[in-house]
Design an enzyme around this catalytic site. Structure first.
Site, PDB file in Angstrom:
ATOM      1  N   TYR A  53       0.714  -1.134   0.788  1.00 45.11           N
ATOM      2  CA  TYR A  53       0.165   0.009  -0.413  1.00 45.11           C
ATOM      3  C   TYR A  53       0.837   1.493   0.066  1.00 45.11           C
ATOM      4  O   TYR A  53       1.842   1.117   0.593  1.00 45.11           O
ATOM      5  CB  TYR A  53      -0.798  -0.244   1.349  1.00 45.11           C
ATOM      6  CG  TYR A  53      -2.096  -1.308   0.824  1.00 45.11           C
ATOM      7  CD1 TYR A  53      -2.486  -1.502   0.089  1.00 45.11           C
ATOM      8  CD2 TYR A  53      -2.829  -1.197   2.854  1.00 45.11           C
ATOM      9  CE1 TYR A  53      -3.370  -2.733  -0.075  1.00 45.11           C
ATOM     10  CE2 TYR A  53      -4.075  -2.291   2.146  1.00 45.11           C
ATOM     11  CZ  TYR A  53      -4.352  -2.713   1.385  1.00 45.11           C
ATOM     12  OH  TYR A  53      -5.631  -3.734   1.042  1.00 45.11           O
ATOM     13  N   SER A 211     -13.565  -4.074  -0.200  1.00 42.95           N
ATOM     14  CA  SER A 211     -14.555  -3.272  -1.675  1.00 42.95           C
ATOM     15  C   SER A 211     -15.726  -3.823  -1.671  1.00 42.95           C
ATOM     16  O   SER A 211     -16.968  -4.261  -2.416  1.00 42.95           O
ATOM     17  CB  SER A 211     -14.429  -3.642  -3.016  1.00 42.95           C
ATOM     18  OG  SER A 211     -15.003  -3.062  -3.700  1.00 42.95           O
ATOM     19  N   LEU A 213     -18.806  -1.851  -0.612  1.00 46.15           N
ATOM     20  CA  LEU A 213     -19.134  -1.140  -1.331  1.00 46.15           C
ATOM     21  C   LEU A 213     -19.249  -0.740  -2.494  1.00 46.15           C
ATOM     22  O   LEU A 213     -20.033  -0.607  -3.364  1.00 46.15           O
ATOM     23  CB  LEU A 213     -19.597   0.351  -0.513  1.00 46.15           C
ATOM     24  CG  LEU A 213     -20.323   0.412   0.806  1.00 46.15           C
ATOM     25  CD1 LEU A 213     -20.063   2.138   2.011  1.00 46.15           C
ATOM     26  CD2 LEU A 213     -21.360   0.197   1.212  1.00 46.15           C
ATOM     27  N   GLY A 216     -18.301   1.981  -4.334  1.00 41.29           N
ATOM     28  CA  GLY A 216     -18.766   3.096  -4.117  1.00 41.29           C
ATOM     29  C   GLY A 216     -20.398   3.316  -5.106  1.00 41.29           C
ATOM     30  O   GLY A 216     -21.071   3.710  -4.497  1.00 41.29           O
ATOM     31  N   LEU A 217     -20.374   2.163  -5.847  1.00 42.30           N
ATOM     32  CA  LEU A 217     -21.536   2.132  -6.051  1.00 42.30           C
ATOM     33  C   LEU A 217     -22.813   1.825  -5.395  1.00 42.30           C
ATOM     34  O   LEU A 217     -24.112   2.050  -5.070  1.00 42.30           O
ATOM     35  CB  LEU A 217     -21.296   1.149  -7.487  1.00 42.30           C
ATOM     36  CG  LEU A 217     -20.311   1.352  -7.901  1.00 42.30           C
ATOM     37  CD1 LEU A 217     -19.854  -0.081  -9.964  1.00 42.30           C
ATOM     38  CD2 LEU A 217     -20.663   3.016  -8.918  1.00 42.30           C
ATOM     39  N   LEU A 218     -22.031   1.013  -4.228  1.00 43.01           N
ATOM     40  CA  LEU A 218     -23.978   0.969  -3.178  1.00 43.01           C
ATOM     41  C   LEU A 218     -23.595   1.660  -2.010  1.00 43.01           C
ATOM     42  O   LEU A 218     -24.833   1.649  -1.142  1.00 43.01           O
ATOM     43  CB  LEU A 218     -23.394  -0.302  -2.463  1.00 43.01           C
ATOM     44  CG  LEU A 218     -22.989  -1.421  -3.514  1.00 43.01           C
ATOM     45  CD1 LEU A 218     -22.833  -3.059  -3.167  1.00 43.01           C
ATOM     46  CD2 LEU A 218     -24.638  -2.258  -4.041  1.00 43.01           C
TER      47      LEU A 218
END
Length: 328
Positions: A53, A211, A213, A216-218
């Site tokens: 990361y 992930s 969500l 971010g789509l959810l």
């Protein structure tokens, strides 16, 4: 804050895990410190990171940020269940990646140095290695555990049969083996329900969804687009997902409005209600986003709501584990 055990272990972790992938590339060091401080204030004790990361090969930027935060003292390290990962490319030479015993041991030493700690609570294999025998992997992990440098071992992005392989090899060595599996899992990505989740439950592994969500789509992407936001969800893989699933996402956001909850809270609450799930990983870029994510712990979805979510985002095949999901 709600807490649970990590899989079959006696280790107690918060039901939401703080993901740190944004620390460095997206979030400044002072803001990263503020997020981690707020997490402890709110009772989040489970932090996840990885040696890669920061996305500067070999630097471990995010681990360094966390290490400098720990170095401030105040009981920070003692309060945190710290998870990091090994596998990714950390240099240009052949043995600076993968799961050879050589790389596992050296990568662990490097992570400990960057994190400014003596022990990694959960050391996760970031991906399966098809070229390294399990005897070699477990020998390296056993050495690190015996030295007190690692307490528990987890996996990430493994298939169900990989979990079975890993545990069979560990059992032959009278070693605890894996205690968790970190995998992509959300309402829009449910293939792990076929074999990964059943295997994890069988072996007593806690599921740690990443992930949660779906980029971010959810999280109310259409509403945010109308308000001029949601830039992250309208580019790359997320943009493709939005195009393909726009109708379902529209219906989802309408349903969340009927429930009176934010879409992000509903998406996380759905995961928290799934069998075998220990703690979804949230990746806030600000302390305010962290506070907002914790609202999911107050959402309880009844059977009617869960059935409606299955209609909007159907499971793979007939639902549930294989082979029943695809056979009689």
């Amino acid at each position: 804050m709600e807490y649970t055990n990590l899989g079959r272990t006696g280790l107690t972790v918060s039901r939401l895990c703080l993901g740190t992938m944004n620390f460095g590339p997206q979030t400044s060091e002072p803001d990263s410190f503020a997020i981690m401080d707020r997490a402890l204030e709110r009772g989040v004790n489970f932090f996840d990171t990885a040696d890669v990361y920061g996305w500067q090969t070999g630097e471990g930027v995010t681990e360094q940020i966390i290490g400098r935060w720990f170095a401030q003292g105040g009981g920070r390290r003692e309060k945190v269940v710290l998870a990091t990962k090994v596998y990714g490319k950390m240099g240009d030479w052949p043995n600076e990646q993968g799961l050879s015993a050589r790389h596992i041991v050296r990568a662990c030493e490097d992570s400990l140095r960057r994190l400014q700690t003596d022990t990694i609570d959960l050391y996760q294999m970031h991906h399966v290695s098809r070229s390294t025998p399990w005897e070699e992997i477990w020998q390296a992990m056993e050495t690190l555990v015996a030295q007190g440098k690692v307490l528990y071992v987890g996996s990430s992005n493994f298939a169900g049969w990989h979990l079975g392989q890993a545990q069979a090899a560990a059992q032959q060595r009278n070693f605890l083996g894996l205690v968790s599996e970190q995998c992509i899992y959300n309402l829009m990505t449910r293939h792990v329900e076929l074999e990964v989740v059943p295997a994890a439950q069988h072996y007593g592994l806690g599921i740690i969804p990443w992930s949660p969500l779906h980029g971010g789509l959810l999280a109310g992407v259409l509403r945010k687009m109308e308000q001029g936001g949601a830039a992250r969800s309208t580019s790359g893989r997320a943009a493709e997902g939005l195009t393909e699933n726009r109708a379902a996402i529209e219906a989802y956001e309408s349903f969340c409005a009927e429930l009176g909850h934010d879409p992000a809270d509903v998406g996380l609450a759905w995961l928290l209600a799934r069998p075998g799930v220990t703690a979804p990983i949230i990746g806030p870029r600000t302390a305010e986003q962290l506070d907002a994510s914790l609202g999911a712990l107050d959402v309880r979805l009844d059977e009617k709501a869960l059935s409606r979510l299955d209609e909007l985002f159907p499971p793979v095949g007939k639902g549930g584990p294989g082979p029943e999901a695809w056979a009689w």
